[in-house]
Design a protein around this motif. Structure first.
Motif, PDB file in Angstrom:
ATOM      1  N   UNK A  52     -58.117 -45.357 -21.413  1.00 37.68           N
ATOM      2  CA  UNK A  52     -56.693 -45.019 -21.257  1.00 37.68           C
ATOM      3  C   UNK A  52     -56.043 -45.955 -20.243  1.00 37.68           C
ATOM      4  N   UNK A  53     -56.700 -46.140 -19.085  1.00 35.92           N
ATOM      5  CA  UNK A  53     -56.115 -46.994 -18.049  1.00 35.92           C
ATOM      6  C   UNK A  53     -56.022 -48.450 -18.520  1.00 35.92           C
ATOM      7  N   UNK A  54     -57.012 -48.885 -19.313  1.00 35.90           N
ATOM      8  CA  UNK A  54     -56.962 -50.249 -19.842  1.00 35.90           C
ATOM      9  C   UNK A  54     -55.806 -50.414 -20.827  1.00 35.90           C
ATOM     10  N   UNK A  55     -55.664 -49.432 -21.707  1.00 38.72           N
ATOM     11  CA  UNK A  55     -54.570 -49.495 -22.686  1.00 38.72           C
ATOM     12  C   UNK A  55     -53.202 -49.484 -22.000  1.00 38.72           C
ATOM     13  N   UNK A  56     -53.159 -48.813 -20.844  1.00 39.83           N
ATOM     14  CA  UNK A  56     -51.881 -48.657 -20.139  1.00 39.83           C
ATOM     15  C   UNK A  56     -51.691 -49.713 -19.044  1.00 39.83           C
ATOM     16  N   UNK A  57     -52.559 -50.720 -18.997  1.00 39.99           N
ATOM     17  CA  UNK A  57     -52.559 -51.629 -17.836  1.00 39.99           C
ATOM     18  C   UNK A  57     -51.195 -52.279 -17.608  1.00 39.99           C
TER      19      UNK A  57
END
Ligand SMILES: [Zn+2]
Length: 299
Positions: A52-57
């Protein structure tokens, strides 16, 4: 092995909101406000939260990230460890009681037999509130965290008045939510939470399970509990203790709603069990002469 996380949305939903979908398991929600970003729930594993954090970087680079744990059910907060020590995690105070309960570690050790849960550590929320609501003022959007117990004692829903959107998480569920226990007080709390969410008159009621943002689900859930109360009211005193009432015509899940045909057998079995718990709570309420629908008032 975890599934691949995907962005999802609903027609007309404000584009400051992104639904993060872990297949059929659970949806988390990301909200971008002028002052900060907020992630409501961290999914079922640290790896999913990392995804999730990677997709939202792109989105999370330029402003602080705050996290809300809607409640301490494994599928909603076991990703917390990925956040590290500097991301504030909001939750209701009752979340801490649930974490201290031996059941929290018991669930973890049971589930750790599945490989994808091997790296899970229980990470507690860092900012808790004890009352009914607390508001996070994001500038363009405000987020009211509303204590909505009944599914669990610590459950929090999020109301964003500027865009008439409620993140109902598990207080509302399609086809039905599940009550915490057979104690009538929990059932009253769940029905009160449903009424409270209905009274918001939201344009979007975003669920964590069931992939829906349709406010009609709230009314359908309330109709289900009203119907269950009415059918149980029709039983005689002696019938209340009959074993296997949940299989009796008129009291089965399919007697209250149409179970979607496409629903997988495993999911169907899950909701059958939810219905069984709900029926047990309605029976206990009837024995205690409590009308769970009439007595469920908000606040
Ligand atoms: Zn859930």
């Amino acid at each position: 092995m975890d599934t691949t996380l995907q962005f999802a949305t609903y027609p007309g939903l404000d584009d400051r909101i992104i639904v993060l979908r872990a297949a059929d398991e659970v949806d988390a929600v990301f909200i971008r406000t002028a002052r900060f970003n907020i992630l409501v729930d961290t999914l079922a594993t640290p790896a999913l939260c990392r995804q999730a954090l990677d997709l939202l970087s792109e989105q999370i680079r330029d402003r602080p990230l705050l996290v809300v744990n809607s409640h301490m059910d494994w599928d909603h907060f076991w990703g917390n460890a990925t956040l590290g020590p500097y991301v504030p995690i909001f939750a209701h105070e009752k979340a801490l009681e649930r974490l201290r309960d031996p059941a929290a570690l018991r669930t973890l050790s049971e589930k750790k037999q599945e490989r994808r849960f091997a790296a899970v550590e229980l990470v507690a929320p860092t900012i808790t509130f004890a009352g009914e609501t607390v508001t996070l003022h994001g500038g363009d959007l405000s987020l009211d965290l509303i204590h909505t117990p009944g599914h669990t004692p610590d459950h929090v829903a999020v109301w964003i008045p500027e865009i008439r959107t409620c993140l109902a998480v598990d207080a509302v569920e399609h086809p039905i939510p599940e009550v915490w226990s057979s104690d009538p007080a929990d059932l009253c709390a769940l029905v009160a939470s449903l009424k409270r969410i209905r009274d918001l008159q939201a344009d979007y009621v975003v669920l964590a399970h069931g992939q829906s943002a349709d406010p009609a689900v709230v009314d359908a859930n309330l109709r289900y509990f009203t119907g269950l109360r009415d059918r149980v009211a029709d039983l005689s005193e002696t019938e209340l203790d009959v074993v296997g009432l949940v299989e009796r015509e008129g009291l089965r899940l399919q007697d209250f709603l149409t179970v979607p045909e496409a629903m997988q057998a495993e999911t169907r079995a899950f909701y059958e069990r939810c219905h069984q718990s709900n029926l047990a709570a309605v029976l206990a309420a009837r024995k205690a002469r409590i009308d769970v629908v009439a007595e469920a008032t908000d606040g």
